[in-house]
Enzyme design. Structure first.
Site, PDB file in Angstrom:
ATOM      1  N   GLU A  78      10.828  38.274  19.449  1.00 23.77           N
ATOM      2  CA  GLU A  78      11.506  37.846  18.217  1.00 23.77           C
ATOM      3  C   GLU A  78      12.749  38.698  17.976  1.00 23.77           C
ATOM      4  O   GLU A  78      12.738  39.910  18.139  1.00 23.77           O
ATOM      5  CB  GLU A  78      10.573  37.958  17.011  1.00 23.77           C
ATOM      6  CG  GLU A  78      11.213  37.423  15.741  1.00 23.77           C
ATOM      7  CD  GLU A  78      10.290  37.486  14.541  1.00 23.77           C
ATOM      8  OE1 GLU A  78      10.386  36.578  13.711  1.00 23.77           O
ATOM      9  OE2 GLU A  78       9.500  38.442  14.429  1.00 23.77           O
ATOM     10  N   LYS A  98      11.951  23.939  17.874  1.00 22.37           N
ATOM     11  CA  LYS A  98      11.115  23.672  16.702  1.00 22.37           C
ATOM     12  C   LYS A  98      11.466  22.317  16.110  1.00 22.37           C
ATOM     13  O   LYS A  98      12.624  21.900  16.128  1.00 22.37           O
ATOM     14  CB  LYS A  98      11.353  24.721  15.608  1.00 22.37           C
ATOM     15  CG  LYS A  98      11.046  26.134  15.996  1.00 22.37           C
ATOM     16  CD  LYS A  98      11.444  27.088  14.875  1.00 22.37           C
ATOM     17  CE  LYS A  98      11.263  28.523  15.310  1.00 22.37           C
ATOM     18  NZ  LYS A  98      11.846  29.456  14.333  1.00 22.37           N
ATOM     19  N   LYS A 105      11.669  42.980   6.572  1.00 18.41           N
ATOM     20  CA  LYS A 105      12.157  42.726   7.933  1.00 18.41           C
ATOM     21  C   LYS A 105      13.374  41.804   7.913  1.00 18.41           C
ATOM     22  O   LYS A 105      14.389  42.092   8.545  1.00 18.41           O
ATOM     23  CB  LYS A 105      11.046  42.109   8.793  1.00 18.41           C
ATOM     24  CG  LYS A 105      11.494  41.772  10.211  1.00 18.41           C
ATOM     25  CD  LYS A 105      10.388  41.188  11.041  1.00 18.41           C
ATOM     26  CE  LYS A 105      10.178  39.745  10.660  1.00 18.41           C
ATOM     27  NZ  LYS A 105       9.252  39.039  11.550  1.00 18.41           N
ATOM     28  N   ASP A 106      13.281  40.691   7.171  1.00 20.38           N
ATOM     29  CA  ASP A 106      14.390  39.733   7.151  1.00 20.38           C
ATOM     30  C   ASP A 106      15.622  40.291   6.451  1.00 20.38           C
ATOM     31  O   ASP A 106      16.750  39.929   6.792  1.00 20.38           O
ATOM     32  CB  ASP A 106      13.949  38.424   6.501  1.00 20.38           C
ATOM     33  CG  ASP A 106      12.997  37.636   7.381  1.00 20.38           C
ATOM     34  OD1 ASP A 106      12.868  37.954   8.579  1.00 20.38           O
ATOM     35  OD2 ASP A 106      12.375  36.688   6.861  1.00 20.38           O
ATOM     36  N   HIS A 133      15.397  33.783  12.208  1.00 19.32           N
ATOM     37  CA  HIS A 133      14.588  34.194  13.361  1.00 19.32           C
ATOM     38  C   HIS A 133      14.943  33.385  14.602  1.00 19.32           C
ATOM     39  O   HIS A 133      15.265  32.210  14.522  1.00 19.32           O
ATOM     40  CB  HIS A 133      13.103  33.960  13.080  1.00 19.32           C
ATOM     41  CG  HIS A 133      12.613  34.596  11.832  1.00 19.32           C
ATOM     42  ND1 HIS A 133      11.681  34.006  11.026  1.00 19.32           N
ATOM     43  CD2 HIS A 133      12.931  35.768  11.230  1.00 19.32           C
ATOM     44  CE1 HIS A 133      11.430  34.784   9.989  1.00 19.32           C
ATOM     45  NE2 HIS A 133      12.181  35.862  10.088  1.00 19.32           N
ATOM     46  N   ARG A 164       0.813  -1.219   0.000  1.00 15.19           N
ATOM     47  CA  ARG A 164       0.000   0.000   0.000  1.00 15.19           C
ATOM     48  C   ARG A 164       0.841   1.261   0.000  1.00 15.19           C
ATOM     49  O   ARG A 164       0.377   2.336  -0.371  1.00 15.19           O
ATOM     50  CB  ARG A 164      -0.904   0.038   1.241  1.00 15.19           C
ATOM     51  CG  ARG A 164      -1.876  -1.121   1.324  1.00 15.19           C
ATOM     52  CD  ARG A 164      -2.540  -1.151   2.675  1.00 15.19           C
ATOM     53  NE  ARG A 164      -1.522  -1.454   3.704  1.00 15.19           N
ATOM     54  CZ  ARG A 164      -1.733  -1.425   5.011  1.00 15.19           C
ATOM     55  NH1 ARG A 164      -2.907  -1.070   5.478  1.00 15.19           N
ATOM     56  NH2 ARG A 164      -0.775  -1.732   5.848  1.00 15.19           N
ATOM     57  N   TYR A 177       5.998  23.412  10.975  1.00 16.55           N
ATOM     58  CA  TYR A 177       6.782  23.536  12.197  1.00 16.55           C
ATOM     59  C   TYR A 177       5.926  23.104  13.379  1.00 16.55           C
ATOM     60  O   TYR A 177       4.807  23.558  13.511  1.00 16.55           O
ATOM     61  CB  TYR A 177       7.094  24.992  12.532  1.00 16.55           C
ATOM     62  CG  TYR A 177       7.678  25.902  11.518  1.00 16.55           C
ATOM     63  CD1 TYR A 177       8.926  26.454  11.749  1.00 16.55           C
ATOM     64  CD2 TYR A 177       6.986  26.278  10.376  1.00 16.55           C
ATOM     65  CE1 TYR A 177       9.471  27.354  10.853  1.00 16.55           C
ATOM     66  CE2 TYR A 177       7.532  27.167   9.482  1.00 16.55           C
ATOM     67  CZ  TYR A 177       8.781  27.708   9.730  1.00 16.55           C
ATOM     68  OH  TYR A 177       9.314  28.597   8.859  1.00 16.55           O
TER      69      TYR A 177
END
Length: 181
Positions: free
Chosen positions: A143, A72, A167-168, A62, A23, A132
């Protein structure tokens, strides 16, 4: 699950143990008891899904700091990404060292990211989707970030960045006093 250690303590690359038949296969992708036995934080407070239209999309680098640092478990469920994490633990002998790994729907590998690590990824395919499991709920104000192209980190990105958030792209360089706590 098969837990592979890395040169950085607390980081694990996790492969599935597939039980196959005609399967297809079945595999456990998370087990609290196995995570504890491997010395990993099994807490899951939140699950996130990120979809990325274009190859070359960068998300990161981050981190979450006190009072809500995050561990994470990251897995790519469609397409492929290059995931890179950087050790930011203040007293770590591997501070500012990184681990890079390709995660894809094909290899089904996951990366365990401990607390106090910066995390980011670059999509290698169009339509990359990333899931995540996170040990803390997102807490505004905790952050922080690192520049993906910081020369002091020399992160080995697999391709050029084509898409990145403002932002990044604007996190402060380490040499310019990046705020890490």
């Amino acid at each position: 699950m098969k837990f592979r250690t890395t040169h950085i303590e607390g980081v694990a690359i996790i492969d599935l143990e597939e039980r196959a038949d005609d399967r297809g296969f079945f595999a456990r992708s998370f087990c609290r008891e196995e995570f504890l036995e491997a010395g990993l934080n099994p807490a899951v407070e939140q699950c996130n899904l990120s979809y990325n239209h274009k190859a070359g999309t960068l998300r990161g680098m981050h981190t979450q700091v006190d009072p809500a640092p995050e561990a994470k478990l990251v897995r790519c469920t469609a397409g492929a990404i290059q995931d890179i994490i950087v050790d930011l633990r203040p007293d770590s002998p591997t501070r500012f060292q990184h681990v890079a790994v390709e995660l894809s729907a094909q290899n089904r590998t996951a990366l365990y990211v401990p607390e106090y690590f910066a995390h980011g990824y670059l999509t290698l395919t169009d339509g990359a989707e990333v899931v995540y499991q996170v040990s803390q709920s997102y807490t505004p104000g905790t952050e922080r970030g690192l520049r993906y192209d910081d020369p002091d980190l020399a992160l080995p990105w697999a391709r050029d960045v084509a898409v990145i958030s403002d932002k990044d792209a604007s996190w402060t360089l380490l040499a310019d006093g990046a705020q890490l706590s």
